[in-house]
Write a protein that holds these residues in place. Sequence first.
Motif, mmCIF file in Angstrom:
data_model
loop_
_atom_site.group_PDB
_atom_site.id
_atom_site.type_symbol
_atom_site.label_atom_id
_atom_site.label_comp_id
_atom_site.label_asym_id
_atom_site.label_seq_id
_atom_site.Cartn_x
_atom_site.Cartn_y
_atom_site.Cartn_z
ATOM 1 N N PRO A 63 57.884 -15.357 59.341
ATOM 2 C CA PRO A 63 58.642 -16.474 59.933
ATOM 3 C C PRO A 63 59.584 -16.000 61.037
ATOM 4 O O PRO A 63 60.139 -14.903 60.968
ATOM 5 C CB PRO A 63 59.438 -17.028 58.739
ATOM 6 C CG PRO A 63 58.758 -16.492 57.525
ATOM 7 C CD PRO A 63 58.183 -15.170 57.913
ATOM 8 N N GLY A 64 59.738 -16.838 62.033
ATOM 9 C CA GLY A 64 60.673 -16.529 63.108
ATOM 10 C C GLY A 64 60.170 -15.537 64.133
ATOM 11 O O GLY A 64 60.947 -15.084 64.982
ATOM 12 N N ARG A 65 58.893 -15.219 64.098
ATOM 13 C CA ARG A 65 58.375 -14.195 65.004
ATOM 14 C C ARG A 65 58.437 -14.621 66.469
ATOM 15 O O ARG A 65 58.436 -13.774 67.371
ATOM 16 C CB ARG A 65 56.931 -13.839 64.628
ATOM 17 C CG ARG A 65 55.971 -15.009 64.700
ATOM 18 C CD ARG A 65 54.601 -14.663 64.127
ATOM 19 N NE ARG A 65 54.004 -13.534 64.814
ATOM 20 C CZ ARG A 65 52.819 -13.033 64.494
ATOM 21 N NH1 ARG A 65 52.139 -13.540 63.466
ATOM 22 N NH2 ARG A 65 52.314 -12.018 65.167
ATOM 23 N N SER A 104 63.514 -16.731 70.023
ATOM 24 C CA SER A 104 64.191 -15.876 70.996
ATOM 25 C C SER A 104 65.665 -15.690 70.676
ATOM 26 O O SER A 104 66.315 -14.810 71.235
ATOM 27 C CB SER A 104 64.041 -16.473 72.403
ATOM 28 O OG SER A 104 64.616 -17.765 72.458
ATOM 29 N N CYS A 105 66.211 -16.509 69.767
ATOM 30 C CA CYS A 105 67.608 -16.385 69.381
ATOM 31 C C CYS A 105 67.790 -16.973 67.990
ATOM 32 O O CYS A 105 66.927 -17.705 67.499
ATOM 33 C CB CYS A 105 68.531 -17.087 70.392
ATOM 34 S SG CYS A 105 68.115 -18.827 70.677
ATOM 35 N N VAL A 106 68.903 -16.671 67.370
ATOM 36 C CA VAL A 106 69.196 -17.166 66.026
ATOM 37 C C VAL A 106 69.586 -18.647 66.096
ATOM 38 O O VAL A 106 70.466 -19.023 66.867
ATOM 39 C CB VAL A 106 70.349 -16.359 65.374
ATOM 40 C CG1 VAL A 106 70.638 -16.898 63.975
ATOM 41 C CG2 VAL A 106 70.001 -14.882 65.308
ATOM 42 N N GLY A 107 68.905 -19.469 65.303
ATOM 43 C CA GLY A 107 69.148 -20.898 65.338
ATOM 44 C C GLY A 107 68.039 -21.658 66.036
ATOM 45 O O GLY A 107 68.108 -22.880 66.181
ATOM 46 N N GLU A 108 66.994 -20.937 66.437
ATOM 47 C CA GLU A 108 65.848 -21.561 67.086
ATOM 48 C C GLU A 108 64.721 -21.711 66.069
ATOM 49 O O GLU A 108 64.569 -20.897 65.173
ATOM 50 C CB GLU A 108 65.384 -20.712 68.268
ATOM 51 C CG GLU A 108 64.377 -21.407 69.170
ATOM 52 C CD GLU A 108 64.082 -20.594 70.416
ATOM 53 O OE1 GLU A 108 63.871 -21.203 71.485
ATOM 54 O OE2 GLU A 108 64.054 -19.350 70.321
ATOM 55 N N CYS A 109 63.927 -22.764 66.225
ATOM 56 C CA CYS A 109 62.782 -23.005 65.341
ATOM 57 C C CYS A 109 61.562 -23.233 66.220
ATOM 58 O O CYS A 109 61.339 -24.333 66.728
ATOM 59 C CB CYS A 109 63.043 -24.193 64.429
ATOM 60 S SG CYS A 109 61.720 -24.532 63.247
ATOM 61 N N VAL A 110 60.776 -22.190 66.411
ATOM 62 C CA VAL A 110 59.658 -22.226 67.346
ATOM 63 C C VAL A 110 58.405 -21.677 66.672
ATOM 64 O O VAL A 110 58.470 -20.694 65.935
ATOM 65 C CB VAL A 110 59.966 -21.386 68.611
ATOM 66 C CG1 VAL A 110 58.738 -21.270 69.489
ATOM 67 C CG2 VAL A 110 61.101 -22.020 69.385
ATOM 68 N N ILE A 111 57.271 -22.330 66.916
ATOM 69 C CA ILE A 111 55.987 -21.799 66.475
ATOM 70 C C ILE A 111 55.029 -21.826 67.654
ATOM 71 O O ILE A 111 55.263 -22.538 68.642
ATOM 72 C CB ILE A 111 55.392 -22.590 65.299
ATOM 73 C CG1 ILE A 111 55.001 -23.999 65.747
ATOM 74 C CG2 ILE A 111 56.328 -22.617 64.120
ATOM 75 C CD1 ILE A 111 54.196 -24.751 64.735
ATOM 76 N N VAL A 112 53.965 -21.056 67.580
ATOM 77 C CA VAL A 112 52.936 -21.048 68.603
ATOM 78 C C VAL A 112 51.628 -21.513 67.985
ATOM 79 O O VAL A 112 51.193 -20.975 66.968
ATOM 80 C CB VAL A 112 52.753 -19.646 69.214
ATOM 81 C CG1 VAL A 112 51.510 -19.598 70.095
ATOM 82 C CG2 VAL A 112 53.981 -19.274 70.023
ATOM 83 N N SER A 170 47.967 -29.146 74.012
ATOM 84 C CA SER A 170 47.296 -29.053 75.298
ATOM 85 C C SER A 170 47.362 -27.618 75.778
ATOM 86 O O SER A 170 48.295 -26.892 75.489
ATOM 87 C CB SER A 170 47.942 -29.981 76.328
ATOM 88 O OG SER A 170 49.284 -29.604 76.537
ATOM 89 N N GLY A 171 46.332 -27.182 76.476
ATOM 90 C CA GLY A 171 46.317 -25.828 77.021
ATOM 91 C C GLY A 171 45.924 -24.783 76.001
ATOM 92 O O GLY A 171 45.518 -25.061 74.885
ATOM 93 N N GLN A 172 46.054 -23.499 76.421
ATOM 94 C CA GLN A 172 45.620 -22.384 75.578
ATOM 95 C C GLN A 172 46.560 -22.109 74.435
ATOM 96 O O GLN A 172 46.147 -21.888 73.317
ATOM 97 C CB GLN A 172 45.466 -21.124 76.432
ATOM 98 C CG GLN A 172 44.242 -21.171 77.317
ATOM 99 C CD GLN A 172 44.003 -19.831 77.971
ATOM 100 O OE1 GLN A 172 44.943 -19.095 78.248
ATOM 101 N NE2 GLN A 172 42.760 -19.510 78.221
ATOM 102 N N GLY A 173 47.813 -22.065 74.688
ATOM 103 C CA GLY A 173 48.790 -21.813 73.640
ATOM 104 C C GLY A 173 50.001 -22.684 73.877
ATOM 105 O O GLY A 173 50.588 -22.663 74.950
ATOM 106 N N VAL A 174 50.391 -23.471 72.928
ATOM 107 C CA VAL A 174 51.472 -24.426 73.118
ATOM 108 C C VAL A 174 52.709 -23.951 72.397
ATOM 109 O O VAL A 174 52.684 -23.664 71.205
ATOM 110 C CB VAL A 174 51.069 -25.816 72.589
ATOM 111 C CG1 VAL A 174 52.181 -26.821 72.821
ATOM 112 C CG2 VAL A 174 49.799 -26.277 73.275
ATOM 113 N N LEU A 175 53.791 -23.877 73.123
ATOM 114 C CA LEU A 175 55.070 -23.490 72.537
ATOM 115 C C LEU A 175 55.808 -24.753 72.132
ATOM 116 O O LEU A 175 56.161 -25.565 72.973
ATOM 117 C CB LEU A 175 55.894 -22.698 73.555
ATOM 118 C CG LEU A 175 57.131 -21.972 73.030
ATOM 119 C CD1 LEU A 175 56.733 -20.881 72.051
ATOM 120 C CD2 LEU A 175 57.931 -21.388 74.187
ATOM 121 N N LEU A 176 56.006 -24.924 70.843
ATOM 122 C CA LEU A 176 56.657 -26.129 70.333
ATOM 123 C C LEU A 176 58.091 -25.819 69.971
ATOM 124 O O LEU A 176 58.349 -25.069 69.041
ATOM 125 C CB LEU A 176 55.914 -26.660 69.109
ATOM 126 C CG LEU A 176 54.496 -27.164 69.347
ATOM 127 C CD1 LEU A 176 53.895 -27.627 68.036
ATOM 128 C CD2 LEU A 176 54.481 -28.289 70.348
#
Length: 327
Positions: A171-173, A176-184, A268-274
């Motif tokens: 998780p969290g890989r 970019s900073c603490v407090g962010e919730c991002v998946i690819v 959409s696209g190859q890899g989506v950053l949510l």
Amino acid sequence: MMEVAEEASLCFPLLINTSCRKPQRPPSAAALAYMLLSAISLITFTLNLLVIISISHFKQLHTPTNLLLLSLATSDFLVSFLMLFQIFLLDGCWLFGDLMCAVFYVLSYVITSVSIGSMVLISIDRYVAICDSLHYHIKVSQIRVKICVYLCWFISLLFHCVCFIDILKQPGRYNSCVGECVIVVTYAAGMTDLFFSFIGSLTVIVVLYMRVFVVAVSQVRAMRSRLRNVILRGTTVKSSELKAARTLGVVVVVFIACIMPYFCITISGQGVLLNASSAAFIMWLFYFNSCLNPLIYAIFYPWFRRSIKLIVTLQILKPDSSQANIM
């Protein structure tokens, strides 16, 4: 003073060098958003709980079609909990840790997939009921519907756990900073989910309901000619089935309108950053559909209004209340 203001703009003031920053919003706008979204979450929770209790408690409502509505109401009920996490994301900070971030997104995808699967099953149910009504009770039994519902939930959970296995393991890989919730979402997973959860499912729903609509229009015209039971191509359709098809058709149309932006923008696209904060509006548009479904039932289904009255007045606590006639 500048240092105090700097710390106030951070998600975690103690982690000055690694904490994410909060987006700057007017306090009045933020307060209004909190109140509005909290109200929607509460209404969604309450109304769908009433649907679940109604269909589960009253024996008269234990029909194949209502079992599908129960599956949809259960997924909508779970959406109300996802709304609570989205409310916390309004200030742009995720406060529940990396593991909960991964679980939150996986559950979001699972519940979305289950809702779409339930809509597909509802469309199939209405298609058989309208276009092949003579064999409806043979083809659509409670046991078969239960199996389909269980498979819908299990396959959705299994598929998305496999798709996000790396996120769940680490998780969290992508933060970019603490407090962010991002998946690819990878290209393969995104395209597979796009096809099965949106393009394929939407195609099935539209095609089946176009056929249902054609038959239903023919039946309405025949009924207006004072023919109560009309046989078209060897199929007899009851007025109650036509009404159910109309009501569930409204549910399907509203669902498509709410979910289409979600898939068009987030996949959409190859890899989506949510990013949880930037995708909040699209997520809430989809979530809002979960609030609309029981409102549609209340407008078109008299049994739902009667069951609400019995539940609110605690009549369901009486012996044999499950045998009440509410149809």
